[in-house]
Design a protein around this motif. Structure first.
Motif, PDB file in Angstrom:
ATOM      1  N   MET A   1      22.695 -51.537  22.780  1.00 40.16           N
ATOM      2  CA  MET A   1      21.989 -50.302  23.606  1.00 40.16           C
ATOM      3  C   MET A   1      22.632 -49.241  24.371  1.00 40.16           C
ATOM      4  N   SER A   2      22.637 -47.883  23.900  1.00 34.71           N
ATOM      5  CA  SER A   2      22.766 -46.981  25.292  1.00 34.71           C
ATOM      6  C   SER A   2      21.690 -46.688  25.760  1.00 34.71           C
ATOM      7  N   MET A   3      21.560 -46.475  27.085  1.00 36.13           N
ATOM      8  CA  MET A   3      20.274 -46.067  27.701  1.00 36.13           C
ATOM      9  C   MET A   3      21.139 -44.694  28.648  1.00 36.13           C
ATOM     10  N   GLN A   4      20.295 -44.093  28.568  1.00 40.42           N
ATOM     11  CA  GLN A   4      20.611 -42.376  28.428  1.00 40.42           C
ATOM     12  C   GLN A   4      19.481 -42.242  29.976  1.00 40.42           C
ATOM     13  N   PHE A   5      20.211 -41.938  31.065  1.00 37.05           N
ATOM     14  CA  PHE A   5      20.137 -41.078  31.935  1.00 37.05           C
ATOM     15  C   PHE A   5      19.933 -40.039  32.556  1.00 37.05           C
ATOM     16  N   GLY A   6      19.495 -38.640  33.179  1.00 36.71           N
ATOM     17  CA  GLY A   6      19.727 -38.161  33.746  1.00 36.71           C
ATOM     18  C   GLY A   6      18.204 -36.851  33.385  1.00 36.71           C
ATOM     19  N   SER A   7      18.963 -35.014  33.399  1.00 43.79           N
ATOM     20  CA  SER A   7      17.942 -34.440  33.242  1.00 43.79           C
ATOM     21  C   SER A   7      17.455 -34.072  32.165  1.00 43.79           C
ATOM     22  N   ASP A   8      18.694 -34.709  31.030  1.00 41.06           N
ATOM     23  CA  ASP A   8      17.959 -34.567  29.346  1.00 41.06           C
ATOM     24  C   ASP A   8      17.048 -35.327  28.978  1.00 41.06           C
ATOM     25  N   VAL A   9      16.640 -36.552  29.880  1.00 45.99           N
ATOM     26  CA  VAL A   9      15.833 -37.661  29.486  1.00 45.99           C
ATOM     27  C   VAL A   9      14.502 -36.959  29.459  1.00 45.99           C
ATOM     28  N   GLU A  10      13.375 -37.258  28.139  1.00 46.95           N
ATOM     29  CA  GLU A  10      12.127 -36.133  28.050  1.00 46.95           C
ATOM     30  C   GLU A  10      11.051 -37.657  28.993  1.00 46.95           C
ATOM     31  N   PHE A  11       9.548 -36.680  29.681  1.00 46.84           N
ATOM     32  CA  PHE A  11       9.286 -37.164  30.222  1.00 46.84           C
ATOM     33  C   PHE A  11       7.374 -38.297  29.195  1.00 46.84           C
ATOM     34  N   SER A  12       7.713 -39.173  29.310  1.00 44.73           N
ATOM     35  CA  SER A  12       7.003 -40.065  28.107  1.00 44.73           C
ATOM     36  C   SER A  12       5.727 -39.920  28.491  1.00 44.73           C
ATOM     37  N   ASN A  13       5.387 -39.391  29.302  1.00 42.62           N
ATOM     38  CA  ASN A  13       3.646 -39.226  29.665  1.00 42.62           C
ATOM     39  C   ASN A  13       2.834 -40.793  28.958  1.00 42.62           C
ATOM     40  N   MET A  14       3.300 -41.659  29.835  1.00 42.53           N
ATOM     41  CA  MET A  14       2.697 -43.028  29.368  1.00 42.53           C
ATOM     42  C   MET A  14       2.676 -43.642  31.241  1.00 42.53           C
ATOM     43  N   CYS A  15       1.998 -44.137  31.474  1.00 45.15           N
ATOM     44  CA  CYS A  15       1.703 -44.931  32.647  1.00 45.15           C
ATOM     45  C   CYS A  15       1.290 -46.288  31.962  1.00 45.15           C
ATOM     46  N   GLY A  16       0.987 -47.557  32.970  1.00 46.99           N
ATOM     47  CA  GLY A  16       0.803 -49.011  32.930  1.00 46.99           C
ATOM     48  C   GLY A  16       0.780 -50.241  33.940  1.00 46.99           C
ATOM     49  N   VAL A  17       0.570 -51.277  33.655  1.00 52.84           N
ATOM     50  CA  VAL A  17       0.278 -52.319  34.848  1.00 52.84           C
ATOM     51  C   VAL A  17       0.442 -53.245  33.905  1.00 52.84           C
ATOM     52  N   THR A  18       1.266 -54.333  34.871  1.00 49.51           N
ATOM     53  CA  THR A  18       1.262 -56.014  34.712  1.00 49.51           C
ATOM     54  C   THR A  18      -0.286 -56.139  35.172  1.00 49.51           C
ATOM     55  N   LEU A  19      -0.594 -56.779  34.496  1.00 48.80           N
ATOM     56  CA  LEU A  19      -1.904 -58.289  35.064  1.00 48.80           C
ATOM     57  C   LEU A  19      -1.793 -59.649  34.233  1.00 48.80           C
ATOM     58  N   PHE A  96      -2.360 -42.662  36.626  1.00 48.69           N
ATOM     59  CA  PHE A  96      -1.433 -41.198  35.732  1.00 48.69           C
ATOM     60  C   PHE A  96      -0.291 -41.426  35.990  1.00 48.69           C
ATOM     61  N   ALA A  97       0.428 -40.867  34.228  1.00 45.76           N
ATOM     62  CA  ALA A  97       1.683 -40.612  34.148  1.00 45.76           C
ATOM     63  C   ALA A  97       2.004 -39.737  34.633  1.00 45.76           C
ATOM     64  N   SER A  98       1.696 -38.863  35.357  1.00 41.37           N
ATOM     65  CA  SER A  98       2.126 -37.622  35.862  1.00 41.37           C
ATOM     66  C   SER A  98       1.775 -37.042  36.835  1.00 41.37           C
ATOM     67  N   PRO A  99       2.259 -37.356  38.222  1.00 35.72           N
ATOM     68  CA  PRO A  99       1.358 -36.937  39.746  1.00 35.72           C
ATOM     69  C   PRO A  99       1.347 -35.532  39.373  1.00 35.72           C
ATOM     70  N   GLU A 100       1.532 -34.670  39.050  1.00 36.03           N
ATOM     71  CA  GLU A 100       0.184 -33.734  38.965  1.00 36.03           C
ATOM     72  C   GLU A 100      -0.863 -33.620  38.461  1.00 36.03           C
ATOM     73  N   ASP A 101      -0.953 -34.387  37.281  1.00 35.13           N
ATOM     74  CA  ASP A 101      -2.575 -34.964  36.863  1.00 35.13           C
ATOM     75  C   ASP A 101      -3.674 -35.624  38.271  1.00 35.13           C
ATOM     76  N   ALA A 102      -2.777 -36.009  38.760  1.00 28.94           N
ATOM     77  CA  ALA A 102      -3.049 -37.527  40.201  1.00 28.94           C
ATOM     78  C   ALA A 102      -3.546 -36.276  41.322  1.00 28.94           C
ATOM     79  N   ALA A 103      -3.052 -35.065  41.122  1.00 27.44           N
ATOM     80  CA  ALA A 103      -2.484 -34.009  42.550  1.00 27.44           C
ATOM     81  C   ALA A 103      -4.325 -34.165  43.427  1.00 27.44           C
ATOM     82  N   GLU A 104      -4.776 -33.606  42.661  1.00 21.51           N
ATOM     83  CA  GLU A 104      -6.955 -34.176  43.866  1.00 21.51           C
ATOM     84  C   GLU A 104      -7.025 -34.842  44.450  1.00 21.51           C
TER      85      GLU A 104
END
Length: 114
Positions: A1-19, A96-104
């Motif tokens: 399995m190959s992991m992709q790093f760098g600027s061409d990786v897409e934004f996942s728009n996901m967030c999460g927590v471990t309970l 928030f998945a995106s810091p911009e959404d949490a800006a306010e």
């Protein structure tokens, strides 16, 4: 399995927590798992709660489901790691998945200074 790093990786728009996989953690996960797009992954000692864009842990909703008071300190007791921008308010915790959404909430200025 190959992991992709760098600027061409897409934004996942996901967030999460471990309970923690305790009676309270499990009840919170079950409430969250009923929400659109939220996925639960269970392990022996923890439960992952992952969702798109925004996860909102509403304390009144969780208090009703548990039959006992739920607040920010309870959330802190049952949670460990998270990804996304976490914001604690008096009546809920939001991820928030995106810091911009949490800006306010975090005082992040989206305008470019000139």
């Amino acid at each position: 399995m190959s992991m992709q790093f760098g600027s061409d990786v897409e934004f996942s728009n996901m967030c999460g927590v471990t309970l923690m996989n305790t009676p309270i953690g499990r009840a919170v996960a079950e409430v969250m798992g009923e929400k659109d797009g939220v996925e639960l992954t269970e392990y022996p000692s923890m439960i992952r709660v992952d969702g798109p864009t925004l996860l909102e842990f509403d304390y009144d909703e969780l208090t009703d489901a548990l039959g006992t008071d739920f607040d920010g300190s309870t959330f802190e007791e049952i949670s460990s790691t998270h990804y996304g921008r976490m914001v604690h308010l008096d009546d809920k915790t939001m991820l928030f998945a995106s810091p911009e959404d949490a800006a306010e909430y975090i005082g992040f200025d989206l305008n470019v200074a000139t």
